[in-house]
Motif scaffolding. Structure first.
Motif, PDB file in Angstrom:
ATOM      1  N   LEU A   1       0.814  -1.210   0.000  1.00 47.17           N
ATOM      2  CA  LEU A   1       0.000   0.000   0.000  1.00 47.17           C
ATOM      3  C   LEU A   1       0.852   1.266   0.000  1.00 47.17           C
ATOM      4  O   LEU A   1       0.365   2.340  -0.360  1.00 47.17           O
ATOM      5  N   GLU A   2       2.105   1.163   0.392  1.00 48.23           N
ATOM      6  CA  GLU A   2       2.980   2.335   0.444  1.00 48.23           C
ATOM      7  C   GLU A   2       3.829   2.502  -0.810  1.00 48.23           C
ATOM      8  O   GLU A   2       4.598   3.470  -0.900  1.00 48.23           O
ATOM      9  N   ILE A   3       3.702   1.598  -1.770  1.00 45.79           N
ATOM     10  CA  ILE A   3       4.498   1.726  -2.995  1.00 45.79           C
ATOM     11  C   ILE A   3       4.124   2.999  -3.751  1.00 45.79           C
ATOM     12  O   ILE A   3       4.997   3.756  -4.201  1.00 45.79           O
ATOM     13  N   GLY A   4       2.829   3.262  -3.898  1.00 41.60           N
ATOM     14  CA  GLY A   4       2.381   4.463  -4.595  1.00 41.60           C
ATOM     15  C   GLY A   4       2.861   5.737  -3.936  1.00 41.60           C
ATOM     16  O   GLY A   4       3.475   6.602  -4.594  1.00 41.60           O
ATOM     17  N   PRO A   5       2.614   5.928  -2.619  1.00 42.04           N
ATOM     18  CA  PRO A   5       3.144   7.120  -1.950  1.00 42.04           C
ATOM     19  C   PRO A   5       4.661   7.242  -2.043  1.00 42.04           C
ATOM     20  O   PRO A   5       5.185   8.351  -2.178  1.00 42.04           O
ATOM     21  N   ALA A   6       5.378   6.118  -1.960  1.00 41.52           N
ATOM     22  CA  ALA A   6       6.834   6.176  -2.051  1.00 41.52           C
ATOM     23  C   ALA A   6       7.276   6.733  -3.404  1.00 41.52           C
ATOM     24  O   ALA A   6       8.208   7.542  -3.485  1.00 41.52           O
TER      25      ALA A   6
ATOM     26  N   LEU B   1       9.395  10.188  -4.107  1.00 43.81           N
ATOM     27  CA  LEU B   1      10.622  10.108  -4.894  1.00 43.81           C
ATOM     28  C   LEU B   1      10.586  11.070  -6.073  1.00 43.81           C
ATOM     29  O   LEU B   1      11.545  11.823  -6.318  1.00 43.81           O
ATOM     30  N   ILE B   2       9.501  11.068  -6.815  1.00 42.16           N
ATOM     31  CA  ILE B   2       9.398  11.927  -7.992  1.00 42.16           C
ATOM     32  C   ILE B   2       9.441  13.396  -7.594  1.00 42.16           C
ATOM     33  O   ILE B   2      10.072  14.221  -8.271  1.00 42.16           O
ATOM     34  N   ALA B   3       8.792  13.739  -6.477  1.00 45.00           N
ATOM     35  CA  ALA B   3       8.818  15.121  -6.002  1.00 45.00           C
ATOM     36  C   ALA B   3      10.244  15.549  -5.664  1.00 45.00           C
ATOM     37  O   ALA B   3      10.671  16.659  -6.011  1.00 45.00           O
TER      38      ALA B   3
ATOM     39  N   VAL C   1       3.957   5.933 -17.970  1.00 38.74           N
ATOM     40  CA  VAL C   1       3.538   4.539 -18.142  1.00 38.74           C
ATOM     41  C   VAL C   1       4.593   3.591 -17.585  1.00 38.74           C
ATOM     42  O   VAL C   1       4.270   2.598 -16.924  1.00 38.74           O
ATOM     43  N   TRP C   2       5.853   3.902 -17.798  1.00 40.57           N
ATOM     44  CA  TRP C   2       6.944   3.057 -17.316  1.00 40.57           C
ATOM     45  C   TRP C   2       6.979   3.034 -15.782  1.00 40.57           C
ATOM     46  O   TRP C   2       7.168   1.973 -15.174  1.00 40.57           O
ATOM     47  N   ILE C   3       6.765   4.191 -15.151  1.00 36.52           N
ATOM     48  CA  ILE C   3       6.700   4.245 -13.690  1.00 36.52           C
ATOM     49  C   ILE C   3       5.548   3.385 -13.185  1.00 36.52           C
ATOM     50  O   ILE C   3       5.682   2.650 -12.199  1.00 36.52           O
ATOM     51  N   THR C   4       4.407   3.456 -13.871  1.00 30.95           N
ATOM     52  CA  THR C   4       3.249   2.652 -13.487  1.00 30.95           C
ATOM     53  C   THR C   4       3.552   1.163 -13.598  1.00 30.95           C
ATOM     54  O   THR C   4       3.183   0.370 -12.722  1.00 30.95           O
ATOM     55  N   ILE C   5       4.231   0.780 -14.665  1.00 29.39           N
ATOM     56  CA  ILE C   5       4.596  -0.630 -14.853  1.00 29.39           C
ATOM     57  C   ILE C   5       5.546  -1.089 -13.751  1.00 29.39           C
ATOM     58  O   ILE C   5       5.396  -2.188 -13.185  1.00 29.39           O
ATOM     59  N   LEU C   6       6.527  -0.268 -13.415  1.00 29.05           N
ATOM     60  CA  LEU C   6       7.475  -0.622 -12.357  1.00 29.05           C
ATOM     61  C   LEU C   6       6.762  -0.791 -11.019  1.00 29.05           C
ATOM     62  O   LEU C   6       7.034  -1.737 -10.273  1.00 29.05           O
ATOM     63  N   ALA C   7       5.838   0.131 -10.712  1.00 34.52           N
ATOM     64  CA  ALA C   7       5.091   0.026  -9.461  1.00 34.52           C
ATOM     65  C   ALA C   7       4.242  -1.239  -9.446  1.00 34.52           C
ATOM     66  O   ALA C   7       4.159  -1.932  -8.416  1.00 34.52           O
ATOM     67  N   PHE C   8       3.618  -1.553 -10.573  1.00 39.46           N
ATOM     68  CA  PHE C   8       2.809  -2.773 -10.663  1.00 39.46           C
ATOM     69  C   PHE C   8       3.668  -4.020 -10.471  1.00 39.46           C
ATOM     70  O   PHE C   8       3.275  -4.958  -9.774  1.00 39.46           O
ATOM     71  N   LEU C   9       4.855  -4.045 -11.077  1.00 39.41           N
ATOM     72  CA  LEU C   9       5.743  -5.202 -10.940  1.00 39.41           C
ATOM     73  C   LEU C   9       6.227  -5.358  -9.501  1.00 39.41           C
ATOM     74  O   LEU C   9       6.378  -6.486  -9.013  1.00 39.41           O
TER      75      LEU C   9
END
Length: 272
Positions: free
Chosen positions: A200-205, A209-211, A242-250
């Motif tokens: 659940l913390e992958i998205g906030p992390a 990071l991006i900020a 899209v690549w960030i989304t894929i990495l988070a999903f993986l």
């Protein structure tokens, strides 16, 4: 049959899962075609051909100035920061969460301060971290740790407190000490739940990071997105997103598989 009782089979679940993505893709293709028909130089919704050219330039060809493959260099930098930050947060949460949840004295002492500090918006601390720690890697990793560890600690403490009191009493009756109870009774039950909390913390992390990379970095996925935004390079920004989304999903998928392999009893209890 009531809708609440209808369960689609495996084929239908797969089809229903892909349906929203197909609709989003179709919507983008139509909107992009309309805008490019009106203005072939439009940058807001680039065609897939233009995005393919951007991917080729950033992932398959070395940068003329640095010689790096930018996409892979940015991915390596971002994942290194993210993994280190989440690993530190997980370690803190596991130790402090068990201590707070298991020991009433520590719960009364540390519980309130953790609860209050977890309400502080982590991004508001970013300027402070840059001032105190500088613009290097430490401040970026620290932001991830601060942004994720406090919520993880609270979640683990609550899950420890939910362990049936009877189990703790039986362990004490059999002569177990407090450390033995923590290691042999609490820890095995908390580890699979810790994996859920980290998922659940992958998205906030990623957000933290991006900020941090957007403000002060020389590499990273967030850095690249904010670097090319001044040129309105949506053909680069959209593939990066899209690549960030894929990495988070993986990452999420990897944690789910780890949970199933390491704690099959937990997965079976969920599906029962």
């Amino acid at each position: 049959m009531r809708a609440i009782n209808y369960r689609p089979d495996k084929t239908w679940r797969l089809a229903l899962a892909f349906l929203p993505f197909a609709l989003l893709l179709l919507t983008y293709i139509i909107a992009s075609d309309v805008r490019l028909t009106e203005n072939p130089n439009d940058k807001l919704l680039p065609s897939f051909a233009r995005m393919g050219e951007a991917i080729d330039a950033y992932a398959m060809k070395p940068d003329p100035r640095t010689g790096d493959y930018l996409l892979w260099n940015d991915t390596s930098a971002s994942l290194t920061r993210l993994v280190i930050g989440l690993a530190i947060s997980t370690a803190f949460a596991l130790v402090l969460g068990i201590v707070i949840g298991l020991l009433p004295v520590m719960g009364a002492t540390l519980g309130p301060v953790v609860s209050v500090l977890s309400m502080v918006p982590p991004l508001a601390l970013l300027p402070i971290l840059f001032i105190v720690m500088g613009l290097g890697e430490a401040s970026k990793i620290t932001l991830i740790v601060v942004g994720t560890s406090l919520k993880l600690i609270r979640d683990i403490a609550l899950r420890v407190a939910d362990i049936p009191r009877e189990q703790l009493i039986k362990a004490q009756t059999l002569g177990a000490s407090t450390p033995q109870i923590a290691l042999r009774v609490v820890l095995p039950q908390i580890l699979p739940r810790l994996i859920d909390s980290v998922r659940l913390e992958i998205g906030p992390a990623w957000l933290f990071l991006i900020a941090a990379e957007a403000i002060a970095a020389e590499s990273g996925l967030g850095y690249r997105i904010f670097l090319v935004r001044r040129y309105l390079s949506m053909d680069v920004i959209l593939p990066y997103v899209v690549w960030i989304t894929i990495l988070a999903f993986l990452m999420d998928l990897g944690l789910r598989l780890l949970q199933r392999r390491a704690f099959p009893w937990f997965a079976e209890a969920r599906t029962a």
